[in-house]
Design a protein around this motif. Structure first.
Motif, PDB file in Angstrom:
ATOM      1  N   GLU A 443       1.252  -1.110  -0.148  1.00  0.00           N
ATOM      2  CA  GLU A 443       0.010  -0.218   0.165  1.00  0.00           C
ATOM      3  C   GLU A 443       1.297   1.338  -0.160  1.00  0.00           C
ATOM      4  O   GLU A 443       0.091   1.988  -0.682  1.00  0.00           O
ATOM      5  CB  GLU A 443      -0.786  -0.051   1.359  1.00  0.00           C
ATOM      6  N   ASN A 444       2.331   1.406   0.654  1.00  0.00           N
ATOM      7  CA  ASN A 444       2.887   2.051   1.164  1.00  0.00           C
ATOM      8  C   ASN A 444       3.392   2.285   0.329  1.00  0.00           C
ATOM      9  O   ASN A 444       3.815   3.678  -0.162  1.00  0.00           O
ATOM     10  CB  ASN A 444       2.686   2.778   2.561  1.00  0.00           C
ATOM     11  N   PHE A 445       4.687   1.517  -0.035  1.00  0.00           N
ATOM     12  CA  PHE A 445       5.968   1.861  -0.485  1.00  0.00           C
ATOM     13  C   PHE A 445       6.234   1.097  -1.944  1.00  0.00           C
ATOM     14  O   PHE A 445       7.519   0.844  -2.253  1.00  0.00           O
ATOM     15  CB  PHE A 445       7.054   1.135   0.400  1.00  0.00           C
ATOM     16  N   TYR A 446       5.251   0.206  -2.622  1.00  0.00           N
ATOM     17  CA  TYR A 446       5.068  -0.460  -3.581  1.00  0.00           C
ATOM     18  C   TYR A 446       4.682   0.673  -4.853  1.00  0.00           C
ATOM     19  O   TYR A 446       4.049   1.700  -5.544  1.00  0.00           O
ATOM     20  CB  TYR A 446       3.667  -1.240  -3.932  1.00  0.00           C
ATOM     21  N   SER A 447       6.052   0.849  -5.579  1.00  0.00           N
ATOM     22  CA  SER A 447       5.992   1.289  -6.718  1.00  0.00           C
ATOM     23  C   SER A 447       4.361   1.889  -7.617  1.00  0.00           C
ATOM     24  O   SER A 447       4.439   3.283  -8.123  1.00  0.00           O
ATOM     25  CB  SER A 447       7.130   1.266  -8.118  1.00  0.00           C
ATOM     26  N   THR A 448       3.604   1.373  -7.639  1.00  0.00           N
ATOM     27  CA  THR A 448       2.837   0.857  -8.503  1.00  0.00           C
ATOM     28  C   THR A 448       1.120   1.449  -8.029  1.00  0.00           C
ATOM     29  O   THR A 448       0.195   1.109  -8.037  1.00  0.00           O
ATOM     30  CB  THR A 448       1.933  -0.091  -9.613  1.00  0.00           C
ATOM     31  N   THR A 454       3.519   9.301  -1.861  1.00  0.00           N
ATOM     32  CA  THR A 454       5.118  10.624  -1.715  1.00  0.00           C
ATOM     33  C   THR A 454       5.902  10.210  -3.217  1.00  0.00           C
ATOM     34  O   THR A 454       6.729  10.668  -3.991  1.00  0.00           O
ATOM     35  CB  THR A 454       5.763  10.219  -1.071  1.00  0.00           C
ATOM     36  N   GLY A 455       5.030   8.917  -4.164  1.00  0.00           N
ATOM     37  CA  GLY A 455       5.435   8.387  -5.725  1.00  0.00           C
ATOM     38  C   GLY A 455       6.743   7.906  -5.252  1.00  0.00           C
ATOM     39  O   GLY A 455       7.559   7.771  -6.056  1.00  0.00           O
ATOM     40  N   TYR A 456       6.739   7.230  -4.184  1.00  0.00           N
ATOM     41  CA  TYR A 456       8.448   6.451  -3.877  1.00  0.00           C
ATOM     42  C   TYR A 456       8.234   4.822  -4.542  1.00  0.00           C
ATOM     43  O   TYR A 456       7.865   4.248  -4.724  1.00  0.00           O
ATOM     44  CB  TYR A 456       8.412   5.766  -2.358  1.00  0.00           C
ATOM     45  N   LYS A 457       9.374   5.565  -5.251  1.00  0.00           N
ATOM     46  CA  LYS A 457      10.264   4.253  -6.532  1.00  0.00           C
ATOM     47  C   LYS A 457      11.099   4.023  -6.528  1.00  0.00           C
ATOM     48  O   LYS A 457      12.884   4.484  -6.149  1.00  0.00           O
ATOM     49  CB  LYS A 457       9.959   4.626  -7.707  1.00  0.00           C
ATOM     50  N   ASN A 458      11.143   2.340  -5.604  1.00  0.00           N
ATOM     51  CA  ASN A 458      12.741   1.569  -5.527  1.00  0.00           C
ATOM     52  C   ASN A 458      12.689  -0.171  -5.966  1.00  0.00           C
ATOM     53  O   ASN A 458      11.834  -0.805  -5.546  1.00  0.00           O
ATOM     54  CB  ASN A 458      12.728   1.957  -4.274  1.00  0.00           C
ATOM     55  N   PRO A 459      12.917  -0.350  -7.239  1.00  0.00           N
ATOM     56  CA  PRO A 459      12.575  -1.468  -8.011  1.00  0.00           C
ATOM     57  C   PRO A 459      13.401  -2.230  -6.392  1.00  0.00           C
ATOM     58  O   PRO A 459      12.749  -3.891  -6.470  1.00  0.00           O
ATOM     59  CB  PRO A 459      13.724  -1.394  -8.998  1.00  0.00           C
ATOM     60  N   GLU A 460      14.704  -2.187  -5.923  1.00  0.00           N
ATOM     61  CA  GLU A 460      14.390  -3.565  -5.387  1.00  0.00           C
ATOM     62  C   GLU A 460      13.762  -4.257  -4.581  1.00  0.00           C
ATOM     63  O   GLU A 460      13.986  -4.010  -3.779  1.00  0.00           O
ATOM     64  CB  GLU A 460      16.088  -2.130  -4.859  1.00  0.00           C
ATOM     65  N   ASP A 462      10.926  -3.116  -4.538  1.00  0.00           N
ATOM     66  CA  ASP A 462      10.150  -3.759  -5.311  1.00  0.00           C
ATOM     67  C   ASP A 462      10.089  -5.094  -5.041  1.00  0.00           C
ATOM     68  O   ASP A 462       8.921  -6.236  -4.904  1.00  0.00           O
ATOM     69  CB  ASP A 462       9.533  -2.972  -6.134  1.00  0.00           C
ATOM     70  N   ALA A 463      10.562  -5.348  -5.413  1.00  0.00           N
ATOM     71  CA  ALA A 463      11.494  -6.591  -4.864  1.00  0.00           C
ATOM     72  C   ALA A 463      11.656  -7.628  -4.312  1.00  0.00           C
ATOM     73  O   ALA A 463      10.998  -8.652  -4.088  1.00  0.00           O
ATOM     74  CB  ALA A 463      12.937  -6.948  -6.315  1.00  0.00           C
ATOM     75  N   LEU A 464      12.196  -7.233  -3.241  1.00  0.00           N
ATOM     76  CA  LEU A 464      11.891  -7.548  -1.714  1.00  0.00           C
ATOM     77  C   LEU A 464      10.325  -7.813  -1.825  1.00  0.00           C
ATOM     78  O   LEU A 464      10.469  -8.485  -0.906  1.00  0.00           O
ATOM     79  CB  LEU A 464      12.852  -6.536  -0.404  1.00  0.00           C
ATOM     80  N   ILE A 465       9.475  -6.869  -2.152  1.00  0.00           N
ATOM     81  CA  ILE A 465       8.633  -6.502  -1.298  1.00  0.00           C
ATOM     82  C   ILE A 465       7.371  -7.842  -1.968  1.00  0.00           C
ATOM     83  O   ILE A 465       6.455  -8.688  -1.130  1.00  0.00           O
ATOM     84  CB  ILE A 465       7.739  -5.416  -1.166  1.00  0.00           C
TER      85      ILE A 465
END
Lengths: 533, 315
Positions: A443-448, A454-460, A462-465
């Protein structure tokens, strides 16, 4: 023979002991509760506030639910609700529920597997189903792995996931996951919803009251005990609490009583039962990492190092708030990092001065100092619970040459401002619907996510989630969760100030109420609550 | 007189038309609309959701078209649909009007019943302990904020009576109205009473020094006759103006008092509607308030004629 008699006597005694409390429960009466504000609507699926869940959860049922008798919501404490049983396939990608027979909606129509399908089709993004029963869908990302819902007859439904997701059952067990009726239009669900739950909505008057009455045809025989629940909307907290003290209300709104106010309540109404519990709402800082000066990771790091969580806690809640990171810390929280690990995080170590010296050194290296302060604006919603921590933050940042100016923002334009990135630093509160990493992280940190405002985008990240979401071994999963928490701290994604603890009070005659300690959004079915009068 | 009435009526219509344009334009100048708020309140950041809701509610139409729709509907008694509750705006507003009207009526009654006699007494007993006491009282009324006084009254009610009047359902009968609304009406009316008291006092002091009052005394008229028949009637003109203005502007005081005493009247509802940018509710309610203010001004003018035979309106 004597042994058999003794066994029978012991069994009878045990039955008597177990049954005795049940016999003591009394039917009837109206529970009167104060409500803090006007709920935006009555449709739980469309809203993201306790103002909607607390009064309207009692109107619905879920497929499964967190055991209302347990204080901690955890995967081990999930019990059947509209589903009688459930089973995973071997690959853990299909979850099949056998549904309860003979359940009726409040309008008399039968509940079937089609209702479950259309509810979760709508929530997972099927536009046709969505247009029928909901207008907004804030938690679409919860169902990111749900591919399809299929039915077999009226009594069986299967959820097909694109990968194993052990949290999926927990997601279905929360207060935000009721089953809606396919035949009831969205407008009705927002104003006078129809459910299968223990209470029916009689009236929802904006700014005034919500009146629920017992559902005489409730499928759970003997429940609910109460005849009715009357919610009175009282926006002024002083009036609400005076109403509770004078006996106009049997119960306060959830977490309405701060620790300083608790003393007043106890002084005026000594027999009131008050319980302080973690709300799983955390105060955190939003940092606009896409614009100067916080596009510089060094400044973000210095800011995180300057924060003294203990000072926030002492000032804001007399030391009752919990220290933690993104997940609610143990023992109330199931997934938060252990204390010894937390103490290695910035802001949580005993030596704040050392961290601040390091932060000051970073700032000096960037050319700032007592004669050249970095001037920023700290935006926040113009509400006391947001403003107060913002003021403390401004004070703490002065110590590392950052001069903050408070920018109170009207609630109506707050989220718009954040999503436009029209801020430098913001003070924020985040409520977590279920104490579960999938719910919080997606909900709060996944890029999509549409709630990642806050529009937080971090592929690393996302992968860990995704990795933790599919992990079946709880201990292994916890380690990934803690790694995500740590990386979020290192990245200053949303530095957490503290996890709120607040009190809810009720009259001594209200019995059977169990407040759950790791989310305020669950456990409001009220079917086991009764009045001893 | 007939010509004057027609002119006044036409002026009222023109004023209300100007008000409608102002209300409509100002409301749309405020940042954010209901689509923003509905979506933001759910914590969603999705411009597509906002655009869809704005389209459904007709907010993407040109502003002139929106204004035309509102005014045409208003002329036909159709106030439109409330955005938040999705019910007819009339159904939302109508039940709340009598509640606020009763509260405002009781507040004005209290203000007049307290303000006028105390003002007269203060003037007649100028520079005595009674005058000083009443002046302190009137100053208190002007300086105590309504929310503070309201909370104080509620705390006292809990302390002394063990209960507070919480508005539960529509009161039936006069006594029930009084039980629920008397305390809040006193809180709202206290400020107005202070203003009326001070104005009555100064107006009475001026009139009591007039020659005709001295003549009445010299003719042997009693104190009561001089004070009430001769002086008060002439001193009342400015007081009536203030009563009229206070009645019209009571909404401001009602907002605070309805919130503190939790009375579901129009004033609190209006604030909530503004916060949610619920245009149909705000537009229609503010128009209603404008109509009340304009009508009160008209009635005050008419009251001049009744109170002072010297006042004549030219055709």
């Amino acid at each position: 023979m004597r042994k058999r008699l003794a066994f029978l006597a012991a069994t009878a005694a045990a039955i008597f002991v177990v049954a005795a409390p049940a016999l003591a429960q009394k039917q009837g009466g109206t529970l009167r509760i104060s409500h803090r504000d006007n709920p935006p609507s009555a449709s739980i699926h469309e809203e993201s506030t306790i103002s909607v869940v607390q009064p309207f959860m009692a109107v619905f049922n879920n497929l499964v639910v967190f055991d209302p008798k347990e204080k901690v919501n955890s995967p081990d404490h999930i019990v059947p609700d509209l589903a009688e049983s459930w089973a995973w396939n071997d690959a853990k990608t299909e979850l099949t529920f056998k549904l309860r027979h003979g359940v009726k909606w409040h309008d008399g129509k039968p509940f079937t597997s089609a209702d479950v399908k259309c509810t979760f089709d709508a929530l997972s993004g099927d536009e046709e189903s969505k247009s029928q029963i909901i207008r907004k869908n804030p938690r679409k990302v919860w169902y990111i792995h749900l591919k399809e819902v299929t039915t077999k007859g009226d009594d069986e439904v299967t959820f097909h996931l694109d990968k194993p997701q052990p949290s999926f059952l927990s997601i279905l067990a929360g207060g935000y996951s009721p089953v809606y009726a396919c035949h009831v239009p969205d407008r009705t669900m927002r104003s006078k919803p129809i459910g299968t739950g223990p209470f029916k909505v009689v009236d929802f008057k904006r700014n005034e009251s919500i009146k629920l009455v017992k559902n005489p045809d409730y499928w759970k025989k003997g429940r609910p005990y109460l005849d009715a629940i009357d919610w009175k909307i009282v926006p002024n907290r002083s009036t609400r609490l005076l109403g509770f003290q004078s006996g106009e209300f049997d119960m306060t709104f959830d977490s309405d009583v701060t620790f300083p106010l608790l003393k007043d309540i106890k002084a005026q109404k000594a027999d009131a039962v008050c319980e302080g519990r973690p709300t799983n709402v955390n105060s955190n800082i939003l940092i606009n990492r896409d614009a100067p000066p916080f596009d510089n990771p060094q400044i973000r790091k210095a800011m995180v190092l300057a924060i003294d969580n203990k000072a926030f806690n002492q000032i804001l809640s007399e030391g009752h708030d919990l220290e933690g990171e993104s997940m609610l810390p143990p023992p109330a929280g199931v997934w938060g990092m252990p204390k010894e690990m937390l103490e290695t995080m910035p802001g949580h170590s005993g030596d704040v001065e050392k961290s601040r010296a390091e932060a000051a050194k970073i700032m000096e290296g960037l050319g700032y100092g007592p004669n050249k302060m970095l001037k920023i604006k700290v935006a926040t919603r113009n509400i006391a619970i947001y403003r107060d921590p913002a003021v403390i933050l401004i004070d703490q940042l002065k110590k590392i040459y950052i001069e903050g100016e408070l920018e109170p923002i009207d609630t109506t334009i707050w989220y718009g401002k954040i999503s436009r990135k029209d801020y430098q630093v913001g003070m924020n509160l985040t409520g977590v619907g279920i104490d579960d990493p999938d719910v919080n992280f997606y909900e709060n940190f996944y890029s999509t996510s549409s709630r990642n405002y806050t529009g937080y985008k971090n592929p690393e990240i996302d992968a860990l989630i995704n990795q933790q979401s599919a992990e079946l071994d709880i201990e292994k999963r916890k380690k990934i969760v803690w790694e995500i928490e740590k990386k979020l701290v290192d990245d200053a994604a949303r530095p957490v100030i503290g996890h709120n603890v607040a009190n809810t009070c009720w009259d001594a005659k209200v019995k059977g109420l169990v407040l759950q300690v790791n989310s305020i959004y669950n456990g409001w079915r009220f079917e086991d609550v009764w009045l001893d009068k | 007189m007939g010509g004057y009435l027609v002119r006044r009526f036409l002026l009222m219509v023109l004023t209300l038309f100007g008000m409608s344009v102002l209300i409509f334009v100002m409301l749309r100048m405020v940042p954010g609309n209901i689509a923003d708020i509905l979506v933001d309140a759910a914590g969603i950041v999705d411009p597509k959701e906002k655009a869809r809701i704005a389209h459904d509610l007709g907010l993407d139409q040109p502003i002139l078209v929106q204004y035309g729709q509102w005014i045409t509907g208003l002329a036909h008694g159709d106030l439109g649909y409330a955005y938040v509750s999705e019910r007819p705006a009339l159904d939302e507003i109508a039940p709340r009007i009598p509640i606020s009207a009763k509260l405002a009526g009781m507040a004005i009654l209290f203000a007049v019943m307290l303000g006028v006699p105390f003002g007269v007494a203060s003037a007649v007993r100028q520079n005595t302990w009674l005058d000083y006491l009443l002046r302190v009282l009137s100053l208190s009324g002007l300086s105590f904020p309504s929310f503070w006084l309201g909370l104080l009254v509620l705390m006292a009610a809990v302390q002394w009576f063990g209960q507070i009047p919480i508005y539960d359902s529509e009161p039936h009968g006069f006594l029930e109205d009084v039980r629920l609304l008397a305390l809040p009406a006193m809180v709202v009316g206290f400020r107005s009473s202070a203003l009326i008291m001070r104005l009555t006092r100064s107006s009475m002091l001026e009139v009591l020094r007039q020659d005709y009052v001295r003549t009445a005394r010299s003719k042997g008229a009693s104190n009561a006759s001089v004070n009430y028949d001769h002086a008060l009637r002439n001193a009342l003109l400015p007081v009536v103006t203030v009563i009229g203005i206070e009645a019209a502007f009571l909404v401001g005081g009602l907002i605070v008092t309805e919130t503190v005493f939790n009375i579901p009247g129009v004033a609190r509802f209006l604030v909530e509607a503004i916060l949610w940018r619920d245009y149909p509710i705000v537009q229609n309610l503010v128009m209603l308030i404008a109509i009340v203010v304009v009508s009160m001004n008209f009635l005050v003018d008419m009251a001049y004629v009744a109170l002072d035979p010297r006042v004549k309106f030219a055709d």
